[in-house]
Motif scaffolding. Structure first.
Motif, PDB file in Angstrom:
ATOM      1  N   SER A  35      61.751  71.326  48.216  1.00 30.06           N
ATOM      2  CA  SER A  35      60.542  71.051  48.718  1.00 30.06           C
ATOM      3  C   SER A  35      59.906  70.295  47.334  1.00 30.06           C
ATOM      4  CB  SER A  35      59.625  72.072  49.100  1.00 30.06           C
ATOM      5  OG  SER A  35      60.128  72.772  50.178  1.00 30.06           O
ATOM      6  N   TRP A  36      58.918  69.594  47.652  1.00 28.54           N
ATOM      7  CA  TRP A  36      57.786  68.962  46.734  1.00 28.54           C
ATOM      8  C   TRP A  36      56.378  69.692  46.982  1.00 28.54           C
ATOM      9  CZ3 TRP A  36      59.089  66.318  42.492  1.00 28.54           C
ATOM     10  CH2 TRP A  36      60.112  65.658  42.379  1.00 28.54           C
ATOM     11  N   VAL A  37      55.834  70.257  45.804  1.00 26.13           N
ATOM     12  CA  VAL A  37      54.637  71.024  45.894  1.00 26.13           C
ATOM     13  C   VAL A  37      53.777  70.592  44.834  1.00 26.13           C
ATOM     14  CG1 VAL A  37      53.552  73.461  45.648  1.00 26.13           C
ATOM     15  CG2 VAL A  37      55.781  73.217  46.788  1.00 26.13           C
ATOM     16  N   TYR A  94      53.018  67.848  40.005  1.00 29.14           N
ATOM     17  CA  TYR A  94      53.887  67.700  41.254  1.00 29.14           C
ATOM     18  C   TYR A  94      55.289  68.418  40.588  1.00 29.14           C
ATOM     19  CZ  TYR A  94      50.919  64.532  43.944  1.00 29.14           C
ATOM     20  OH  TYR A  94      50.338  63.919  44.747  1.00 29.14           O
ATOM     21  N   TYR A  95      55.669  69.388  41.454  1.00 24.98           N
ATOM     22  CA  TYR A  95      56.945  70.288  41.371  1.00 24.98           C
ATOM     23  C   TYR A  95      57.902  70.003  42.340  1.00 24.98           C
ATOM     24  CZ  TYR A  95      53.365  72.717  38.434  1.00 24.98           C
ATOM     25  OH  TYR A  95      52.446  72.963  37.518  1.00 24.98           O
ATOM     26  N   CYS A  96      59.164  70.176  41.792  1.00 30.34           N
ATOM     27  CA  CYS A  96      59.976  70.379  42.963  1.00 30.34           C
ATOM     28  C   CYS A  96      60.508  71.819  43.041  1.00 30.34           C
ATOM     29  CB  CYS A  96      61.545  69.352  42.721  1.00 30.34           C
ATOM     30  SG  CYS A  96      62.175  69.856  41.340  1.00 30.34           S
ATOM     31  N   GLN A  97      60.708  72.346  44.355  1.00 32.07           N
ATOM     32  CA  GLN A  97      60.849  73.531  44.234  1.00 32.07           C
ATOM     33  C   GLN A  97      62.351  73.934  45.165  1.00 32.07           C
ATOM     34  OE1 GLN A  97      57.789  76.067  46.002  1.00 32.07           O
ATOM     35  NE2 GLN A  97      58.026  77.299  44.073  1.00 32.07           N
ATOM     36  N   GLY A 109      60.690  73.105  39.097  1.00 30.90           N
ATOM     37  CA  GLY A 109      60.680  72.219  37.922  1.00 30.90           C
ATOM     38  C   GLY A 109      59.538  72.553  37.149  1.00 30.90           C
ATOM     39  N   GLN A 110      59.526  71.798  35.997  1.00 32.44           N
ATOM     40  CA  GLN A 110      58.494  71.996  34.822  1.00 32.44           C
ATOM     41  C   GLN A 110      57.089  71.218  35.351  1.00 32.44           C
ATOM     42  OE1 GLN A 110      60.570  69.781  34.640  1.00 32.44           O
ATOM     43  NE2 GLN A 110      59.715  68.072  33.609  1.00 32.44           N
ATOM     44  N   GLY A 111      57.418  70.169  36.506  1.00 34.27           N
ATOM     45  CA  GLY A 111      56.147  69.468  36.721  1.00 34.27           C
ATOM     46  C   GLY A 111      55.970  68.330  36.325  1.00 34.27           C
ATOM     47  N   THR A 112      55.467  67.330  37.045  1.00 30.23           N
ATOM     48  CA  THR A 112      55.297  65.970  36.350  1.00 30.23           C
ATOM     49  C   THR A 112      53.653  65.797  36.900  1.00 30.23           C
ATOM     50  OG1 THR A 112      56.098  63.794  36.154  1.00 30.23           O
ATOM     51  CG2 THR A 112      56.333  64.876  38.187  1.00 30.23           C
ATOM     52  N   GLN A 113      52.913  65.384  35.875  1.00 29.01           N
ATOM     53  CA  GLN A 113      51.742  64.943  36.102  1.00 29.01           C
ATOM     54  C   GLN A 113      51.317  63.401  37.013  1.00 29.01           C
ATOM     55  OE1 GLN A 113      48.625  66.622  35.432  1.00 29.01           O
ATOM     56  NE2 GLN A 113      47.532  64.871  36.790  1.00 29.01           N
TER      57      GLN A 113
END
Length: 118
Positions: A35-37, A94-97, A109-113
């Protein structure tokens, strides 16, 4: 150890596009839904999109349907999110999960802005 590394975010003008990537390792990527959260400032986490293990089942949030496309390359252990016609309301981390949907304890993931602004 499960590892998810997000990349591809940035600053884009309204109407622009970005493609996010998530490189996965440490688990059987091809056997897992993903997923993307996203989390916008001052808001709770929001499921953006989810995809089952072979891409045959996909779900989108109503706010992104028709503009975003989730996909995966199981040979490369990589998850993608193509974002078109971006709007200021899409501004978030945005994070992949791992797994289907948002899970507070699920590996992410660590997230990307992503910032959408003129």
């Amino acid at each position: 150890e499960v590892q998810l590394v997000d990349s591809g975010g940035g600053l884009v003008q309204p109407g622009g596009s970005l493609r996010l990537s998530c490189a996965a390792s440490g688990f059987a990527f091809s056997g897992s839904a993903m997923s993307w959260v996203r989390r916008a400032p001052g808001k709770g986490p929001e499921l953006v999109a989810a995809i089952n293990r072979n891409g045959g089942s996909i779900e989108y949030a109503a706010s992104v349907k028709g503009r975003f496309a989730i996909s995966r390359d199981n040979a490369k252990n990589t998850l993608y999110l193509l974002m078109n016609n971006l709007k200021p309301d899409d501004t978030a981390v945005y994070y992949c999960q791992k797994g289907w949907g948002y899970g507070a304890l699920s590996p992410r993931g660590q997230g990307t802005q992503v910032t959408v602004s003129s």
